[in-house]
Design a protein around this motif. Structure first.
Motif, PDB file in Angstrom:
ATOM      1  N   LEU A  67       0.834  -1.205   0.000  1.00  0.00           N
ATOM      2  CA  LEU A  67       0.000   0.000   0.000  1.00  0.00           C
ATOM      3  C   LEU A  67       0.868   1.254   0.000  1.00  0.00           C
ATOM      4  N   VAL A  68       1.845   1.318   0.896  1.00  0.00           N
ATOM      5  CA  VAL A  68       2.725   2.493   0.957  1.00  0.00           C
ATOM      6  C   VAL A  68       3.483   2.655  -0.356  1.00  0.00           C
ATOM      7  N   ALA A  69       3.952   1.531  -0.902  1.00  0.00           N
ATOM      8  CA  ALA A  69       4.666   1.577  -2.181  1.00  0.00           C
ATOM      9  C   ALA A  69       3.777   2.143  -3.283  1.00  0.00           C
ATOM     10  N   ARG A  70       2.508   1.718  -3.314  1.00  0.00           N
ATOM     11  CA  ARG A  70       1.596   2.198  -4.353  1.00  0.00           C
ATOM     12  C   ARG A  70       1.398   3.703  -4.283  1.00  0.00           C
ATOM     13  N   VAL A  71       1.244   4.228  -3.066  1.00  0.00           N
ATOM     14  CA  VAL A  71       1.007   5.666  -2.895  1.00  0.00           C
ATOM     15  C   VAL A  71       2.249   6.467  -3.294  1.00  0.00           C
ATOM     16  N   LEU A  72       3.429   6.011  -2.877  1.00  0.00           N
ATOM     17  CA  LEU A  72       4.653   6.733  -3.204  1.00  0.00           C
ATOM     18  C   LEU A  72       4.946   6.698  -4.701  1.00  0.00           C
ATOM     19  N   VAL A  73       4.840   5.530  -5.303  1.00  0.00           N
ATOM     20  CA  VAL A  73       5.165   5.393  -6.728  1.00  0.00           C
ATOM     21  C   VAL A  73       4.135   6.122  -7.589  1.00  0.00           C
ATOM     22  N   ASP A  74       2.873   6.133  -7.150  1.00  0.00           N
ATOM     23  CA  ASP A  74       1.836   6.863  -7.883  1.00  0.00           C
ATOM     24  C   ASP A  74       2.202   8.340  -7.979  1.00  0.00           C
ATOM     25  N   ALA A  75       2.710   8.907  -6.889  1.00  0.00           N
ATOM     26  CA  ALA A  75       3.101  10.317  -6.899  1.00  0.00           C
ATOM     27  C   ALA A  75       4.233  10.561  -7.893  1.00  0.00           C
ATOM     28  N   ASP A  76       5.236   9.695  -7.887  1.00  0.00           N
ATOM     29  CA  ASP A  76       6.355   9.851  -8.823  1.00  0.00           C
ATOM     30  C   ASP A  76       5.887   9.716 -10.265  1.00  0.00           C
ATOM     31  N   ALA A  77       5.015   8.741 -10.522  1.00  0.00           N
ATOM     32  CA  ALA A  77       4.534   8.528 -11.891  1.00  0.00           C
ATOM     33  C   ALA A  77       3.745   9.731 -12.392  1.00  0.00           C
ATOM     34  N   ARG A  78       3.083  10.457 -11.498  1.00  0.00           N
ATOM     35  CA  ARG A  78       2.289  11.621 -11.877  1.00  0.00           C
ATOM     36  C   ARG A  78       3.111  12.912 -11.858  1.00  0.00           C
ATOM     37  N   GLY A  79       4.409  12.790 -11.603  1.00  0.00           N
ATOM     38  CA  GLY A  79       5.282  13.959 -11.646  1.00  0.00           C
ATOM     39  C   GLY A  79       5.379  14.727 -10.357  1.00  0.00           C
ATOM     40  N   HIS A  80       4.803  14.216  -9.262  1.00  0.00           N
ATOM     41  CA  HIS A  80       4.863  14.890  -7.964  1.00  0.00           C
ATOM     42  C   HIS A  80       5.923  14.204  -7.098  1.00  0.00           C
ATOM     43  N   PHE A  81       7.184  14.450  -7.459  1.00  0.00           N
ATOM     44  CA  PHE A  81       8.288  13.752  -6.821  1.00  0.00           C
ATOM     45  C   PHE A  81       8.443  14.140  -5.351  1.00  0.00           C
ATOM     46  N   SER A  82       7.864  15.266  -4.969  1.00  0.00           N
ATOM     47  CA  SER A  82       7.916  15.685  -3.568  1.00  0.00           C
ATOM     48  C   SER A  82       7.243  14.686  -2.656  1.00  0.00           C
ATOM     49  N   HIS A  83       6.310  13.886  -3.187  1.00  0.00           N
ATOM     50  CA  HIS A  83       5.553  12.942  -2.367  1.00  0.00           C
ATOM     51  C   HIS A  83       5.829  11.496  -2.772  1.00  0.00           C
ATOM     52  N   GLY A  84       6.951  11.286  -3.457  1.00  0.00           N
ATOM     53  CA  GLY A  84       7.236   9.967  -3.991  1.00  0.00           C
ATOM     54  C   GLY A  84       8.264   9.184  -3.205  1.00  0.00           C
ATOM     55  N   VAL A  85       9.039   8.379  -3.927  1.00  0.00           N
ATOM     56  CA  VAL A  85       9.994   7.457  -3.317  1.00  0.00           C
ATOM     57  C   VAL A  85      11.088   8.199  -2.557  1.00  0.00           C
ATOM     58  N   GLY A  86      11.279   9.486  -2.870  1.00  0.00           N
ATOM     59  CA  GLY A  86      12.242  10.275  -2.110  1.00  0.00           C
ATOM     60  C   GLY A  86      11.921  10.342  -0.625  1.00  0.00           C
ATOM     61  N   LEU A  87      10.678  10.032  -0.238  1.00  0.00           N
ATOM     62  CA  LEU A  87      10.299  10.023   1.178  1.00  0.00           C
ATOM     63  C   LEU A  87      10.686   8.718   1.873  1.00  0.00           C
ATOM     64  N   LEU A  88      11.000   7.675   1.106  1.00  0.00           N
ATOM     65  CA  LEU A  88      11.211   6.357   1.702  1.00  0.00           C
ATOM     66  C   LEU A  88      12.363   6.319   2.708  1.00  0.00           C
TER      67      LEU A  88
END
Length: 532
Positions: free
Chosen positions: A200-221
């Motif tokens: 679930l956490v992976a889906r939310v983070l990767v979804d943000a990166d795929a949509r161009g919102h890198f501020s909320h993506g895998v960089g938070l991991l």
């Protein structure tokens, strides 16, 4: 000129850019200037009148450059506003007695020499250099500094900078969506998270990166993993319904992954609204939930309009405030559109999401000075200032402040019985749950007589298109940018900054066939989970 001192400090200016005018049509006054001045040496910089004035303003702190650094030794020289007492650079126009022990000095040759008396400037520069000072002489007339310095450099003529100019950053690694989802989930399970929550956490983070919102993506991991290790996120926390079954439900997250409580709240809210016309679900005691639009599919599935309000720790400066006073809260609206993609509006109440500034820091680039103020309330382009006590200005002045306060009342007071000044900042206090809050609202159009919700979207599209003889601009509406980013991610992979991949122990293997991107060659091991 040789030094009689043991000083070793040097004055170094790297890629200094100073401009004036509107973004995209700036007039460059100092076009990427570089110089290194060792101790005991004098260098003359010669430019036009405007460029010289702008350069001196940057050195004195009266003007903040758009890009670049000024350092004496390893110490940065402050800029923008009053001179800081700790700044190791002094600007003079008169006697050397004004700077008895200066390591580096900028001399304003326009005021340090008099017509017919060039010896005064030479004597000043010689005295400074003999003390072991690094001397930079700035002039707008080459004749005025003839024979004064060891070498001379042109400041160059002003030129125009393209609108999309940005300091070059290393090309990020790119991964297929499936590889990135697996890599994030593996890192979380290695840190003790159950597989379903990790996915679930992976889906939310990767979804943000795929949509161009890198501020909320895998960089938070890396931060999430650090908070797991320190106790700020409880991997085993179970959510609890404080009240449920009616139009208003309240869910306690108990300091677990924010995505777990948010996913349940969105699903429950959308389903209940479809049954009864309207529903609200409040979440309290939660952690960071990621991009709000990541929960859009629940509202789309049930055909209901969704509203999400989220409050976070203080990071936004209200008008008139030099320091953070409210959270960089977020608001999201999801409007299903039948077989078309939903209409989604998702934005932070700060001028920009704080994560976008941290993403710039991860890539090693600057940010526009309208995005950030330092701890003294001065505009800055250095993204590192955010975590040194800086703040993001609220968007839209007092009107934007009004939107932020609406979010505080709905998401904070009603949703969580709290306000953002009481929310713990997840980076500053990794050992504590944020205790942030969200409010999910869903409205079923059928309960309102099934009004044509597409009418607004279609009318706005028509209004924009009617202003152009041909096609309107490619991006002129919410969600267009995200769809473009998703297509790009599908074609060439999802970018991950090198600094983030390194923190996770990832390297890129050979390109991964269809869909672009690489595969993840190494996965995070359990022993590294606490490094953040």
């Amino acid at each position: 000129m040789s030094s009689t001192s043991v000083r070793t400090s040097v004055l170094r200016i790297d890629d200094l850019i100073v401009a004036e005018g509107p973004v995209g049509d700036e007039r460059i006054l100092v076009p990427g200037f570089n110089v290194t001045v060792p101790a005991g040496e004098a260098v003359a910089v010669i430019g036009g009148r405007d460029g010289t004035a702008a350069f001196l303003d940057a050195c004195t702190g009266r003007r903040r450059p758009q890009y670049g650094t000024i350092r004496v030794g390893s110490r940065p020289v402050g800029g923008g506003g009053r001179r800081a007492a700790r700044d190791p650079l002094t600007v003079v126009a008169g006697s050397v007695r004004a700077v008895p022990n200066a390591e580096a000095v900028v001399v304003d040759a326009r005021r340090a020499s008099a017509p017919g008396d060039p010896g005064r400037l030479r004597a000043l520069v010689r005295d400074l250099a003999e003390r072991g000072t690094a001397v930079l002489v700035v002039a707008d007339d080459a004749a005025a500094v003839q024979g004064v310095a060891d070498r001379e450099l042109p400041l160059d003529r002003a030129e125009r900078r393209p609108a999309d100019h940005q300091p070059t950053a290393p090309e990020p690694l790119r991964f297929k969506r499936s590889e990135l989802l697996a890599g994030v989930a593996d890192a979380l399970t290695a840190a003790g998270v159950t597989p379903d929550r990790a996915r679930l956490v992976a889906r939310v983070l990767v979804d943000a990166d795929a949509r161009g919102h890198f501020s909320h993506g895998v960089g938070l991991l890396p931060m999430y993993l650090d908070r797991l290790a320190r106790g700020g996120i409880r991997a085993d926390a179970e959510v609890e319904w404080i009240s449920a079954g009616g139009p208003v439900s309240v869910l306690a997250a108990h300091g677990g992954f924010g995505q777990v409580a948010a996913e349940l709240a969105a699903a429950t809210c959308a389903r209940t609204a479809k049954e009864s016309g309207v529903a609200t679900v409040a979440v309290r005691g939660n952690n960071h939930i990621g991009m709000l639009a990541a929960y859009r599919h629940h509202f789309v599935e049930h055909g209901v309009i969704g509203l999400i309000f989220n409050i976070s720790g203080p990071g936004v400066a209200a008008p008139g405030a030099a320091r953070a006073t409210l959270g960089n809260d977020a608001v999201c609206m999801i409007v299903p559109r039948g077989h078309d993609e939903p209409f989604v509006v998702d934005f932070a109440t700060g001028r920009v999401a704080s994560g976008k500034i941290r993403h710039a820091a991860q890539r090693g680039t600057t940010v526009p000075d309208s995005w950030l103020v330092d701890r003294e309330g001065r505009p800055t382009t250095d993204p590192e200032e955010l975590d040194r006590g800086g703040a993001v200005p609220v968007f839209g002045g007092h009107k934007g402040l009004g939107v932020a306060l609406i979010t505080e009342v709905l998401g904070g007071i009603l949703g969580g019985g709290t306000i953002s000044p009481r929310v713990h900042k997840q980076r500053a206090e990794p050992e504590r749950a944020m205790d942030c809050a969200q409010l999910f609202i869903a409205l079923d159009p059928a309960a309102f007589g099934d009004p044509p919700v597409d009418d607004l979207v279609n009318a706005l599209h028509t209004a924009v298109a009617s202003g152009y003889a041909a096609e309107p601009p490619l991006v002129h509406f919410p969600e267009q940018q995200e769809r473009i980013a998703e297509r790009r991610a599908e074609e060439s992979g999802i970018p991950v900054p090198h600094s983030v991949a390194a923190a996770l122990g990832w390297t890129a293997a050979s390109p991964a066939g269809e869909g672009g991107g690489h595969s993840i060659d190494h996965r995070l091991q359990p022993a590294a989970a606490g490094k953040g």
